[in-house]
Design an enzyme around this catalytic site. Structure first.
Site, PDB file in Angstrom:
ATOM      1  N   GLU A 117       0.813  -1.211   0.000  1.00  0.00           N
ATOM      2  CA  GLU A 117       0.000   0.000   0.000  1.00  0.00           C
ATOM      3  C   GLU A 117       0.847   1.261   0.000  1.00  0.00           C
ATOM      4  O   GLU A 117       1.882   1.328   0.655  1.00  0.00           O
ATOM      5  CB  GLU A 117      -0.937   0.004   1.210  1.00  0.00           C
ATOM      6  CG  GLU A 117      -2.091  -0.949   1.003  1.00  0.00           C
ATOM      7  CD  GLU A 117      -2.933  -1.122   2.248  1.00  0.00           C
ATOM      8  OE1 GLU A 117      -4.042  -0.564   2.291  1.00  0.00           O
ATOM      9  OE2 GLU A 117      -2.468  -1.806   3.171  1.00  0.00           O
ATOM     10  N   CYS A 153      -2.047  -0.619  16.025  1.00  0.00           N
ATOM     11  CA  CYS A 153      -1.850  -0.466  14.577  1.00  0.00           C
ATOM     12  C   CYS A 153      -2.516  -1.601  13.806  1.00  0.00           C
ATOM     13  O   CYS A 153      -2.331  -2.777  14.121  1.00  0.00           O
ATOM     14  CB  CYS A 153      -0.366  -0.431  14.251  1.00  0.00           C
ATOM     15  SG  CYS A 153      -0.019  -0.258  12.493  1.00  0.00           S
ATOM     16  N   SER A 196       8.802   6.265  16.555  1.00  0.00           N
ATOM     17  CA  SER A 196       7.478   6.099  17.156  1.00  0.00           C
ATOM     18  C   SER A 196       7.646   5.754  18.622  1.00  0.00           C
ATOM     19  O   SER A 196       8.264   4.746  18.967  1.00  0.00           O
ATOM     20  CB  SER A 196       6.727   4.984  16.427  1.00  0.00           C
ATOM     21  OG  SER A 196       6.638   5.312  15.067  1.00  0.00           O
ATOM     22  N   LEU A 197       7.086   6.590  19.472  1.00  0.00           N
ATOM     23  CA  LEU A 197       7.340   6.437  20.909  1.00  0.00           C
ATOM     24  C   LEU A 197       6.131   5.830  21.623  1.00  0.00           C
ATOM     25  O   LEU A 197       6.239   4.821  22.311  1.00  0.00           O
ATOM     26  CB  LEU A 197       7.680   7.816  21.498  1.00  0.00           C
ATOM     27  CG  LEU A 197       8.683   7.852  22.627  1.00  0.00           C
ATOM     28  CD1 LEU A 197       9.934   7.047  22.322  1.00  0.00           C
ATOM     29  CD2 LEU A 197       9.076   9.305  22.918  1.00  0.00           C
ATOM     30  N   ASN A 219      -6.140   6.768  14.990  1.00  0.00           N
ATOM     31  CA  ASN A 219      -7.119   6.482  13.940  1.00  0.00           C
ATOM     32  C   ASN A 219      -7.731   5.135  14.267  1.00  0.00           C
ATOM     33  O   ASN A 219      -7.073   4.101  14.153  1.00  0.00           O
ATOM     34  CB  ASN A 219      -6.425   6.453  12.581  1.00  0.00           C
ATOM     35  CG  ASN A 219      -5.823   7.810  12.251  1.00  0.00           C
ATOM     36  OD1 ASN A 219      -6.519   8.821  12.253  1.00  0.00           O
ATOM     37  ND2 ASN A 219      -4.519   7.837  12.017  1.00  0.00           N
ATOM     38  N   CYS A 259      -2.404   7.067   9.238  1.00  0.00           N
ATOM     39  CA  CYS A 259      -1.394   6.353  10.031  1.00  0.00           C
ATOM     40  C   CYS A 259      -2.002   5.135  10.696  1.00  0.00           C
ATOM     41  O   CYS A 259      -3.036   5.228  11.358  1.00  0.00           O
ATOM     42  CB  CYS A 259      -0.854   7.237  11.143  1.00  0.00           C
ATOM     43  SG  CYS A 259      -0.073   8.729  10.606  1.00  0.00           S
ATOM     44  N   CYS A 266       2.471  -3.890  17.179  1.00  0.00           N
ATOM     45  CA  CYS A 266       2.029  -2.750  17.989  1.00  0.00           C
ATOM     46  C   CYS A 266       0.512  -2.863  18.147  1.00  0.00           C
ATOM     47  O   CYS A 266      -0.208  -3.086  17.174  1.00  0.00           O
ATOM     48  CB  CYS A 266       2.401  -1.432  17.308  1.00  0.00           C
ATOM     49  SG  CYS A 266       4.185  -1.253  17.074  1.00  0.00           S
ATOM     50  N   GLY A 269       4.810  -1.768   7.494  1.00  0.00           N
ATOM     51  CA  GLY A 269       6.103  -2.403   7.720  1.00  0.00           C
ATOM     52  C   GLY A 269       7.049  -1.559   8.539  1.00  0.00           C
ATOM     53  O   GLY A 269       6.791  -0.392   8.844  1.00  0.00           O
ATOM     54  N   GLU A 270       8.138  -2.185   8.926  1.00  0.00           N
ATOM     55  CA  GLU A 270       9.183  -1.521   9.696  1.00  0.00           C
ATOM     56  C   GLU A 270      10.383  -1.316   8.760  1.00  0.00           C
ATOM     57  O   GLU A 270      11.086  -2.278   8.435  1.00  0.00           O
ATOM     58  CB  GLU A 270       9.558  -2.378  10.912  1.00  0.00           C
ATOM     59  CG  GLU A 270      10.808  -1.948  11.640  1.00  0.00           C
ATOM     60  CD  GLU A 270      10.872  -0.458  11.984  1.00  0.00           C
ATOM     61  OE1 GLU A 270       9.914   0.085  12.559  1.00  0.00           O
ATOM     62  OE2 GLU A 270      11.904   0.160  11.649  1.00  0.00           O
ATOM     63  N   CYS A 273       3.549  -6.506   8.603  1.00  0.00           N
ATOM     64  CA  CYS A 273       4.559  -6.029   9.559  1.00  0.00           C
ATOM     65  C   CYS A 273       4.681  -7.042  10.688  1.00  0.00           C
ATOM     66  O   CYS A 273       3.680  -7.585  11.154  1.00  0.00           O
ATOM     67  CB  CYS A 273       4.139  -4.671  10.128  1.00  0.00           C
ATOM     68  SG  CYS A 273       5.356  -3.967  11.269  1.00  0.00           S
ATOM     69  N   SER A 329      10.552   6.448   9.292  1.00  0.00           N
ATOM     70  CA  SER A 329      10.080   6.279  10.670  1.00  0.00           C
ATOM     71  C   SER A 329      10.373   4.859  11.153  1.00  0.00           C
ATOM     72  O   SER A 329      10.180   3.888  10.418  1.00  0.00           O
ATOM     73  CB  SER A 329       8.569   6.528  10.708  1.00  0.00           C
ATOM     74  OG  SER A 329       8.089   6.353  12.021  1.00  0.00           O
ATOM     75  N   CYS A 346       3.682   8.434   0.841  1.00  0.00           N
ATOM     76  CA  CYS A 346       4.016   7.558   1.957  1.00  0.00           C
ATOM     77  C   CYS A 346       4.127   6.129   1.415  1.00  0.00           C
ATOM     78  O   CYS A 346       3.163   5.589   0.892  1.00  0.00           O
ATOM     79  CB  CYS A 346       2.911   7.661   3.011  1.00  0.00           C
ATOM     80  SG  CYS A 346       3.176   6.566   4.411  1.00  0.00           S
TER      81      CYS A 346
HETATM   82  N1  SAH Z   1       7.014   0.763  11.655  1.00  0.00           N
HETATM   83  C1  SAH Z   1       7.419   2.138  11.547  1.00  0.00           C
HETATM   84  C2  SAH Z   1       6.825   2.829  10.325  1.00  0.00           C
HETATM   85  C3  SAH Z   1       5.326   3.036  10.415  1.00  0.00           C
HETATM   86  S1  SAH Z   1       5.016   4.710  10.696  1.00  0.00           S
HETATM   87  C4  SAH Z   1       7.104   2.867  12.837  1.00  0.00           C
HETATM   88  O1  SAH Z   1       6.453   2.300  13.674  1.00  0.00           O
HETATM   89  O2  SAH Z   1       7.559   3.986  13.017  1.00  0.00           O
HETATM   90  C5  SAH Z   1       3.350   4.681  11.195  1.00  0.00           C
HETATM   91  C6  SAH Z   1       3.116   5.633  12.349  1.00  0.00           C
HETATM   92  O3  SAH Z   1       1.716   5.583  12.679  1.00  0.00           O
HETATM   93  C7  SAH Z   1       3.859   5.224  13.595  1.00  0.00           C
HETATM   94  O4  SAH Z   1       4.315   6.363  14.241  1.00  0.00           O
HETATM   95  C8  SAH Z   1       2.776   4.570  14.452  1.00  0.00           C
HETATM   96  O5  SAH Z   1       3.045   4.690  15.817  1.00  0.00           O
HETATM   97  C9  SAH Z   1       1.551   5.351  14.064  1.00  0.00           C
HETATM   98  N2  SAH Z   1       0.296   4.598  14.211  1.00  0.00           N
HETATM   99  C10 SAH Z   1       0.129   3.282  14.118  1.00  0.00           C
HETATM  100  N3  SAH Z   1      -1.170   2.959  14.256  1.00  0.00           N
HETATM  101  C11 SAH Z   1      -1.832   4.128  14.405  1.00  0.00           C
HETATM  102  C12 SAH Z   1      -3.197   4.466  14.552  1.00  0.00           C
HETATM  103  N4  SAH Z   1      -4.132   3.532  14.528  1.00  0.00           N
HETATM  104  N5  SAH Z   1      -3.517   5.770  14.670  1.00  0.00           N
HETATM  105  C13 SAH Z   1      -2.570   6.720  14.636  1.00  0.00           C
HETATM  106  N6  SAH Z   1      -1.265   6.459  14.474  1.00  0.00           N
HETATM  107  C14 SAH Z   1      -0.885   5.181  14.361  1.00  0.00           C
END
Ligand code: SAH
Length: 359
Positions: free
Chosen positions: A92, A119, A220-221, A300, A343, A116, A165-166, A112, A197, A105
């Site tokens: 995607e 996600c 991503s924290l 989201n 996201c 998390c 993905g990461e 992935c 990211s 993006c």
């Molecule tokens: N795997 C990498 C790249 C993905 S970036 C990473 O984790 O950084 C996608 C971003 O969206 C990350 O910052 C993640 O924390 C955030 N994210 C994931 N699920 C989400 C959601 N449902 N709503 C808002 N942000 C989300």
């Protein structure tokens, strides 16, 4: 696929392929420009190449391997492309039109592995890493859809490696794709226009810092303590906050003047959005003296994820506390939520499953 995927080759590699076919170097440059500057998706359209040469290349190599399954357009203009690899895995890509500069993006993996809990992509599990060519092709698909094959992009493009993905688990693919896309004779999207990211793959953060022409970094924290981050992002058990922030501190040395890096903080109603947690987060970042900014992203939501977005007042309050402690914080408005393009929403969903947005 036993044919070479041309979109994943650097100019020198295209040239050697052509030389193996007994062709001079300039043919290599012509092929590279056809794919990356003119963004042709098949060499059949490259009529400046002799027909018999196109046929001989075609025996060895192919320009594109992804097929477009569906394309979704959001009411805010964001577009999501659901593509499929030659071996049937979903990929995607999201095109986000903006006033000054568009953003694309891209995904680095199909699915992935990171699990998390907030996600949607995590629900797919890891299907496989994408190749450099599959990453470059995503960008070509989005640009061609937005502007037409071969036409100039009216204003430059930013890239973010924030799709499925990461990226740091597909590090070599991503870095090679970025080198290909940076080529002035091709797409010419330089690393300064790219942000990658990561969920916190510490050794790759350290490695990225040593690469001279590197993209920007976002991390991503999602939580200010190990206890909570372990639950939300299981990768934290492998590389906890102390190690992650130490790597960030090291990375900071590679920042150019004026460059910062970003922490993304998804805001989950009642989970990580209290005033105490805002103070904990500010103290954590201040303790490490990091030259970073924080992007707050209200969650989201989508079934079956067990979270709701923090209400706007709480997000504002959280932001206010960070700012009052000297931590730069921005609230990021999500784009394309109505088409599962925002996201954390990339999970190869079709339009029929799209639920109304929650807020
Ligand atoms: N795997 C990498 C790249 C993905 S970036 C990473 O984790 O950084 C996608 C971003 O969206 C990350 O910052 C993640 O924390 C955030 N994210 C994931 N699920 C989400 C959601 N449902 N709503 C808002 N942000 C989300």
């Amino acid at each position: 696929m036993n044919k070479v995927h041309l979109s994943g080759l650097l100019p020198a590699e295209v040239t050697s392929l052509l030389q193996e076919l007994g062709e001079p170097a300039y043919r290599g440059r012509q092929v590279f420009a056809a794919l990356h500057k003119r963004r042709l998706t098949s060499l059949a359209e490259a009529t400046d190449l002799p027909k018999d040469l196109r046929a001989r290349i075609d025996e060895r190599a192919t320009a594109s391997t992804l097929t477009l399954e569906s394309r979704y357009v959001s009411e805010d203009g964001t577009r999501r492309y659901l593509l499929k690899t030659h071996d049937g895995f979903p990929v995607e890509t999201v095109f986000i039109p903006e006033e000054r500069r568009d953003t694309i993006c891209f995904s680095s993996q199909s699915g992935c592995p990171l699990q998390c809990s907030f996600c949607l992509t995590a629900q797919l599990g890891l299907l496989r890493n994408l190749t450099p060519g599959e990453i470059v092709e995503q960008v070509i698909v989005a640009l061609n859809d937005a502007y037409g094959i071969g036409s100039e992009t009216p204003h430059g493009t930013n890239l973010v490696g924030m799709g499925a993905g990461e990226p740091f688990l597909a590090f070599d693919s991503v870095m090679k794709a970025l080198r290909i896309m940076a080529e002035p004779t091709g797409l010419h999207i330089v690393p300064g226009r790219v942000t990658i990211s990561t969920a916190g793959i510490v050794p790759r953060i350290r490695e990225l810092a040593t690469i001279p022409d590197r993209p920007h970094l976002a991390i991503s924290l999602a939580a200010p303590t190990d206890e909570l981050r372990d639950q939300l992002m299981p990768i934290n058990k492998k590389w906890p906050l102390q190690e992650l922030l130490a790597a960030c501190k090291e990375f900071e040395k590679s920042l150019k003047p004026g460059e910062t890096f970003t922490f993304e903080y998804v805001m989950l109603d009642g989970v990580n959005d209290s005033e105490d947690q805002a103070r904990q987060l500010a103290n954590l970042l201040n303790r490490h003296e990091l030259r970073a900014k924080v992007n707050l992203i209200p969650h989201n939501s989508a079934a079956p994820l067990p979270y709701l977005p923090s209400p706007p007042e709480r997000v504002e309050r959280f932001q206010g506390i960070l700012e009052s402690k000297g931590v730069r914080a921005l609230v990021r408005r999500s784009r394309g939520r109505d088409i599962y393009a925002a996201c954390g929403q990339l999970a190869a969903r079709g339009a029929e499953k799209i639920a109304p947005a929650l807020n």
